[in-house]
Design an enzyme around this catalytic site. Sequence first.
Site, PDB file in Angstrom:
ATOM      1  N   ASP A 170      35.828  45.621  28.769  1.00 40.23           N
ATOM      2  CA  ASP A 170      35.163  44.391  29.207  1.00 40.23           C
ATOM      3  C   ASP A 170      33.997  44.030  28.280  1.00 40.23           C
ATOM      4  O   ASP A 170      33.530  44.863  27.486  1.00 40.23           O
ATOM      5  CB  ASP A 170      34.656  44.592  30.646  1.00 40.23           C
ATOM      6  CG  ASP A 170      34.793  43.339  31.488  1.00 40.23           C
ATOM      7  OD1 ASP A 170      34.732  42.242  30.911  1.00 40.23           O
ATOM      8  OD2 ASP A 170      34.951  43.458  32.709  1.00 40.23           O
ATOM      9  N   ASP A 226      38.653  35.517  35.703  1.00 43.51           N
ATOM     10  CA  ASP A 226      38.224  36.111  36.978  1.00 43.51           C
ATOM     11  C   ASP A 226      38.648  35.230  38.154  1.00 43.51           C
ATOM     12  O   ASP A 226      38.528  35.641  39.303  1.00 43.51           O
ATOM     13  CB  ASP A 226      36.697  36.282  37.005  1.00 43.51           C
ATOM     14  CG  ASP A 226      36.264  37.553  36.302  1.00 43.51           C
ATOM     15  OD1 ASP A 226      37.122  38.419  36.050  1.00 43.51           O
ATOM     16  OD2 ASP A 226      35.067  37.690  35.996  1.00 43.51           O
TER      17      ASP A 226
HETATM   18  C1  GLA Z   1      34.147  41.255  34.756  1.00 45.87           C
HETATM   19  C2  GLA Z   1      35.646  41.289  34.846  1.00 45.87           C
HETATM   20  C3  GLA Z   1      36.101  41.643  36.240  1.00 45.87           C
HETATM   21  C4  GLA Z   1      35.512  42.965  36.637  1.00 45.87           C
HETATM   22  C5  GLA Z   1      33.991  42.899  36.526  1.00 45.87           C
HETATM   23  C6  GLA Z   1      33.367  44.236  36.774  1.00 45.87           C
HETATM   24  O1  GLA Z   1      33.605  40.170  35.390  1.00 45.87           O
HETATM   25  O2  GLA Z   1      36.183  40.075  34.446  1.00 45.87           O
HETATM   26  O3  GLA Z   1      37.513  41.696  36.301  1.00 45.87           O
HETATM   27  O4  GLA Z   1      36.026  43.978  35.833  1.00 45.87           O
HETATM   28  O5  GLA Z   1      33.594  42.481  35.229  1.00 45.87           O
HETATM   29  O6  GLA Z   1      31.983  44.206  36.645  1.00 45.87           O
END
Ligand code: GLA
Length: 726
Positions: free
Chosen positions: A480, A550
Amino acid sequence: MPIIFDSEKKIFKLDTLNSSYIFKIYRENYLVHLYYGAKIPDYNLTDFEKRNMYASFSPSNCNMTDCDFSADTYPFEIGCNGAGDMRISALQIRGSSGCAATDVRYVSHKIYSGKRALEGLPALYANTDDECTTLEVETLDKVTGAKVTLIYTVFEKLSAMTRSLVIENTSDKSFEIERALSFSLDLPTKDFELYTLYGRHNKERVVEKRPLAHGLQGIHSKRGSSSHQHNPFMALLKLDGGEEHGDAYGFNLVYSCNFTSQVEVDYNCSSRVTMGINPDDFGWTLAPSEKFYTPEAVLVYSDEGLGGMSRTFHKLYNTNLVRGPWKNKKRPLLINNWEGTYFDFTDDKLFDIAKWAKSVGIEMLVMDDGWFGVRNCDNCSLGDWYVNENKLKGGLSKLIERIKGLGLKFGIWYEPEMISPDSDLYRAHPDWCIHVEGRERSIGRQQYVLDMTRADVRDNIFNQMSEVFANNDIDYIKWDFNRNISEAGSAILPPEKQKEFFHRYILGTYELMDRFVKAFPHLLFENCSGGGGRYDPGMMYFSPQIWCSDNTDALERLDIQFGSSLCYPASVQGAHVSASRRTSYETKRNVAMWGSFGYELDPAKLDDETNEIVKQQVADYHKYYDLIHYGELYRLISPHNDPYKCAWEFVSEDKTQAMLTVVFRHYIEKGNFFIKLRGLCADKYYKCEETEQIYSGALLMKAGLNLNDYDDYDGESYALHFSEVK
Ligand code: GLA
């Protein structure tokens, strides 16, 4: 030969499956562009370089006063700054004299089979040397001593080519590279609509179109990533073109940091397309004999409109960009605990999710954010990559043992480029984050960004993570990147090199990713950046899947998935069924099926009926995996053309299978709904699995289906499958 050079006429002709790209060496060794478009057999493009000269006071070359030449008007292979060409440039080098007039002329060239790697950068690759052919044209700016090599590779079985530059300092003094874009392309008309993909967190890659107008238009990123806001992709569709007809040109940059992509229409109505590293906040000092590589740009031409362009990108990226053992291996169907638990989980909770996953046929559990340091919300511990034993009793190995005991694979979340101010790593190394001495350090999602230009920082993260990988049976990593970069500066770069920071940052990140890919080749990488903030081909080179957004609301995802599909294949698109607000599980499935499918919810909240639905969806995922991952996409009704309903279709390469999906976003009394399929074989007969009706391909494509009887209320959807019957 896909690339030929006529030494008498001094013309280069580069052919792909359906396109020709032609340029020549003109008089004082200028490289002038002649043609890019549908494939043609010959190259007698008489006077194609000529343009109206007298814009205003366009300067001419003093050795060429006998003709209407002006660097301000002629089409060039690479637009240079300040030597008569007043349009947007791709190349600007400030020599030791302090002047930035740049003028590169042809010196020599070579043509060879295959494609070479670009130092430190992700790039398309050839599986075998006969898959593509490369032309390298060496040019020289005789004043600065910059040797600039223009690299072109054509992919012969697809209508695609790549372009990039290598700049070498052949002088005995350093010079400054101020602009080094990957290519420029001078098209003779402005009769195009420009397509770009804009967005933000939760709404990435929405299609936007506008007719070209005189002057500059384009997109860029200055965020230290390719960004949610603008994807490094651009398309030009001829004004008389459409989804399945007309000239379409697609441009995509294999790069994950600050970029620019612009078109300038000049007074002659010529359009100069450019793409590359964003020159804003960029510079590079090149010492004698050093080389600088620009990222690679991918150019696709289609005479079958945007649809043909997209299908070429999809095939190219599935074949020549995505790498490693997971390239063609079936990806495990996963459940990720993020939307189900957020930070609030324990080993037992994860084990319960895994037990449910096993019972419905899911193949992998991915443990998301919150397993390390003392992290229970997003305010701490990034950089402390050791397990939080208060949450996971007995540690990581114990949990993995339990999950594996069920017969599931195991995946884990990391954010390797980040550091929390409240972390052991930050307390030990406050200068390891990106910062400018004396300035406040802006905070984003309560975190700073690690200085990836530093080898010691990368080594620390590599060592911490590889210890976990070496001692635990991990199959997958979600990588990420959850903030943008500000106060760009490194504690170890000397002042004169701070302008190189952003490019050095991404080179460092690529180096770290490459180390992991090589050290742990079995790992499946899924990239992520607050969803799709780094949804670019640079990242796809390292990770065959990217979490698309997301936003897991099925109806919202439609804009995102249609937009992403302009350039990127379904195989890279992480798409999950979640418990999010609206729509039935059928619609969630129908939308998420367009990608690398998975689940992201708390199964404890599901009833028996939903569990049975999930089992059926899991079976469907396996049944249609190849069709979706390797099939050809047809966008039948796109959200940027119809706000009420969408429809898309996957057709297998051998045209024996097809899947039509229709989703109604908003109910509207609109009259008849007939839909024509595309891409089938007219002579074949197909049986619709759901209705058991048999139709010829010709009927489905010419007469279509009458869908008036299907439910069309807000959020309704259906998928129909067609298989060839003999
Ligand atoms: C990001 C990702 C999510 C999740 C969060 C965790 O926003 O896109 O899918 O993994 O981080 O903090």
